[in-house]
Design an enzyme around this catalytic site. Structure first.
Site, PDB file in Angstrom:
ATOM      1  N   PRO A 287       0.824  -1.211   0.000  1.00 48.81           N
ATOM      2  CA  PRO A 287       0.000   0.000   0.000  1.00 48.81           C
ATOM      3  C   PRO A 287       0.854   1.255   0.000  1.00 48.81           C
ATOM      4  CG  PRO A 287      -0.025  -1.086   2.163  1.00 48.81           C
ATOM      5  CD  PRO A 287       0.929  -1.850   1.306  1.00 48.81           C
ATOM      6  N   GLY A 288       0.412   2.244  -0.757  1.00 51.83           N
ATOM      7  CA  GLY A 288       1.074   3.547  -0.739  1.00 51.83           C
ATOM      8  C   GLY A 288       0.084   4.573  -0.222  1.00 51.83           C
ATOM      9  N   ARG A 326      -3.155  16.084  -9.199  1.00 54.61           N
ATOM     10  CA  ARG A 326      -4.193  15.044  -9.289  1.00 54.61           C
ATOM     11  C   ARG A 326      -5.552  15.557  -9.791  1.00 54.61           C
ATOM     12  NH1 ARG A 326      -5.940  12.095  -5.904  1.00 54.61           N
ATOM     13  NH2 ARG A 326      -5.871  10.164  -7.077  1.00 54.61           N
ATOM     14  N   CYS A 357      -0.470  29.217 -14.675  1.00 60.41           N
ATOM     15  CA  CYS A 357      -1.048  29.782 -15.894  1.00 60.41           C
ATOM     16  C   CYS A 357      -1.741  28.707 -16.714  1.00 60.41           C
ATOM     17  CB  CYS A 357       0.046  30.465 -16.707  1.00 60.41           C
ATOM     18  SG  CYS A 357       0.546  31.983 -15.946  1.00 60.41           S
ATOM     19  N   TYR A 386       0.794  10.940  -3.611  1.00 60.77           N
ATOM     20  CA  TYR A 386       0.891  11.394  -4.998  1.00 60.77           C
ATOM     21  C   TYR A 386       0.610  12.890  -5.135  1.00 60.77           C
ATOM     22  CZ  TYR A 386       0.567   6.350  -5.392  1.00 60.77           C
ATOM     23  OH  TYR A 386       0.782   5.013  -5.222  1.00 60.77           O
TER      24      TYR A 386
HETATM   25  C1  LIG Z   1       3.371  -2.149  -8.234  1.00 61.59           C
HETATM   26  C2  LIG Z   1       2.649  -1.201  -7.378  1.00 61.59           C
HETATM   27  N1  LIG Z   1       2.516  -1.472  -6.074  1.00 61.59           N
HETATM   28  C3  LIG Z   1       1.876  -0.623  -5.247  1.00 61.59           C
HETATM   29  C4  LIG Z   1       1.307   0.550  -5.702  1.00 61.59           C
HETATM   30  C5  LIG Z   1       0.643   1.425  -4.709  1.00 61.59           C
HETATM   31  O1  LIG Z   1      -0.657   1.697  -4.965  1.00 61.59           O
HETATM   32  P1  LIG Z   1      -1.498   2.516  -3.901  1.00 61.59           P
HETATM   33  O2  LIG Z   1      -0.770   3.763  -3.598  1.00 61.59           O
HETATM   34  O3  LIG Z   1      -2.783   2.752  -4.586  1.00 61.59           O
HETATM   35  O4  LIG Z   1      -1.659   1.650  -2.690  1.00 61.59           O
HETATM   36  C6  LIG Z   1       1.403   0.869  -7.063  1.00 61.59           C
HETATM   37  C7  LIG Z   1       0.754   2.097  -7.600  1.00 61.59           C
HETATM   38  O5  LIG Z   1      -0.344   2.025  -8.118  1.00 61.59           O
HETATM   39  C8  LIG Z   1       2.096  -0.026  -7.914  1.00 61.59           C
HETATM   40  O6  LIG Z   1       2.231   0.244  -9.207  1.00 61.59           O
HETATM   41  N1  LIG Z   2      -0.447   8.548  -9.191  1.00 62.25           N
HETATM   42  C1  LIG Z   2      -1.700   7.847  -9.097  1.00 62.25           C
HETATM   43  C2  LIG Z   2      -1.620   6.476  -8.476  1.00 62.25           C
HETATM   44  C3  LIG Z   2      -0.349   5.766  -8.645  1.00 62.25           C
HETATM   45  C4  LIG Z   2      -0.293   4.800  -9.725  1.00 62.25           C
HETATM   46  C5  LIG Z   2       0.961   4.018  -9.567  1.00 62.25           C
HETATM   47  N2  LIG Z   2       0.932   2.781 -10.299  1.00 62.25           N
HETATM   48  C6  LIG Z   2      -2.703   8.697  -8.340  1.00 62.25           C
HETATM   49  O1  LIG Z   2      -2.346   9.754  -7.888  1.00 62.25           O
HETATM   50  O2  LIG Z   2      -3.840   8.315  -8.189  1.00 62.25           O
END
Ligand SMILES: Cc1ncc(COP(=O)(O)O)c(C=O)c1O
Ligand SMILES: N[C@@H](CCCC[NH3+])C(=O)O
Length: 430
Positions: A287-288, A326, A357, A386
């Site tokens: 998870p990110g 975003r 701009c 993000y």
């Molecule tokens: C391989 C992989 N793992 C994990 C993530 C993390 O996703 P999220 O931030 O939605 O949990 C991403 C981004 O989409 C990804 O490409």
């Molecule tokens: N950057 C994207 C999600 C990350 C995708 C990474 N695979 C967002 O802000 O929603």
């Protein structure tokens, strides 16, 4: 969104007054409530512990990568994934334990792979045949073994923004299943003398609200691992189901608690392990957004205002698409509050816009707010994932500072860019 306020009625982040943070560190400012980050990582870990399952929380650091963030992840005994030489360099600078790093990417360069091997990164998640051959060549030349997972494209479409889908067949990521690329990749990896294939990876997308896709991908990966174990001399050790757990950005979002996704994954994997008579591999999640998104706030100062009779007013802040792309890129929705009075009733609905701009530089298209004045501080909520990570210097605006707050104590963890930083790389043409 119920937000914490202090005795003065001001927005409080990590125990600190948002107005004080804005005054001390200026705006635009990205602020993280570190306790909230810690609590989410622990909640994920707790699911594995209570299920008596060997599980790893690997923070997808593309959501927000900095030395301080990696330090917090290390304190929590979480792993991280990196997707570039830059993220890897940051992790090295943070002295993050390299065995706990996975390296992702659909086009890792030879230089990046060499960097990863030099650093003894724990796992390389191999995405395609070009990388497989390159890594085989490099590890053989160096006589250096490395653990790998194979990223496969599971053929599962997640219900999310098109740009946030990664698991569908027509994707740039991973080995295709239907055309047998994945099986060919296993065969090739098994032949490579220094590649130690430990398991499988898939990631179906990001900002996903439903459990189904995660259950489906878990079943798919478990059955593939069982097939590989039968066909090849291979012992499945790692099942990496990626990340993508959705969070709330506005009152209209009603996500499941992020732990519910992990619970569903664990249950599906356990059921398959019994049905397939295969021991349960270690389960990794990546998870990110769920870890840093809700914990982050963007503080801005209100400047100009434009009123056109019969139309919504434009209220402009001192940041915008340069620190949060975003809304422009994904039509992402956010909510903002007046930091001095987050609970105050709204008196008008405004377009909350940035200073760039571009007509599309709209942070929030329709934001109800109390009456605001130049100099007021607004906080846009849930910007931790993000946001800063995708920030740019568009219009030559410096990127904001980042502050971590915990127990009321604030600390700058990324300095504000200066104008001098901006011209630092320029060379004269005269
Ligand atoms: C391989 C992989 N793992 C994990 C993530 C993390 O996703 P999220 O931030 O939605 O949990 C991403 C981004 O989409 C990804 O490409
Ligand atoms: N950057 C994207 C999600 C990350 C995708 C990474 N695979 C967002 O802000 O929603």
């Amino acid at each position: 969104m119920s937000l914490p306020t202090n005795h003065a009625g001001h927005l409080e982040i990590g125990g600190a007054d948002a107005l004080t943070l804005a005054a001390d560190y200026q705006t635009p400012l990205v602020v993280y409530d570190v306790a909230q980050i810690r609590q989410q990582v622990r909640a994920f870990q707790h699911v594995f512990e209570t299920a008596h399952v060997d599980g790893i929380v690997s923070y997808a650091s593309k959501a927000f990568a900095s030395i301080a963030m990696y330090q917090v992840m290390q304190q929590l005994n979480a792993h991280i994934d990196v997707v570039s030489g830059g993220e890897l360099t940051t992790a090295i600078a943070a002295q993050f334990p390299m065995p706990h790093v996975s390296f992702h990417g659909n086009n890792k360069s030879e230089a990046e792979l060499v960097m990863a091997l030099d650093a003894h990164v724990g796992t390389i998640i191999v995405d395609n045949f070009h990388e497989l051959a390159l890594l085989d060549h490099l590890t053989t030349a160096r006589q250096q073994p490395v653990d790998i997972l194979l990223r496969i494209t599971p053929g599962i479409s997640a219900h999310t923004h098109e740009y946030d889908q990664t698991g569908q067949v027509d994707s740039k990521f991973g080995f295709d299943l239907d055309s047998n690329q994945a099986t060919a990749a296993v065969a090739q990896a098994m032949q490579a003398p220094y590649l130690n294939l430990r398991g499988i990876h898939a990631h179906i997308g990001s900002q996903i609200f439903a459990l189904e896709g995660f259950i489906a991908v878990t079943h798919k990966l478990m059955s593939l691992l069982a097939d590989w174990a039968q066909t090849f001399d291979f012992t499945p050790e790692v099942l990496n189901v990626g990340g993508g757990f959705g969070i709330a950005y506005t009152k209209d979002d009603d996500p499941l608690p992020p732990e519910a996704f992990v619970q569903a994954i664990v249950e599906a994997a356990k059921a398959d392990s019994t049905a397939l008579q295969m021991s349960l591999p270690q389960i990794w999640i990546e998870p990110g957004r769920a870890i840093v998104g809700p914990a982050g706030y963007s503080l801005y100062t209100i400047g100009s205002r434009k009123d056109v009779p019969g139309l919504l007013p434009y209220v402009a802040v001192d940041g915008g698409m340069g620190d949060n792309i975003r809304p422009a890129l994904y039509q992402a929705k956010y909510e903002a509050v007046l930091a001095s009075a987050p609970q105050a009733p709204a008196t008008e609905t405004v377009h909350l816009v940035g200073k760039y701009c571009e007509s599309g530089d709209i942070l929030i298209d329709r934001q109800p707010l109390p009456t605001t004045h130049p100099g007021d501080i607004v906080a846009v909520c849930a910007t931790g994932a993000y946001g800063y990570a995708m920030a740019s210097n568009y219009n030559r605006n410096p990127r904001p500072a980042v502050v971590f707050v915990e127990n009321g104590q604030a600390k700058i963890v990324v300095s504000r860019e200066t104008f001098a930083d901006l011209i630092h790389l320029d060379q004269s043409y005269l």
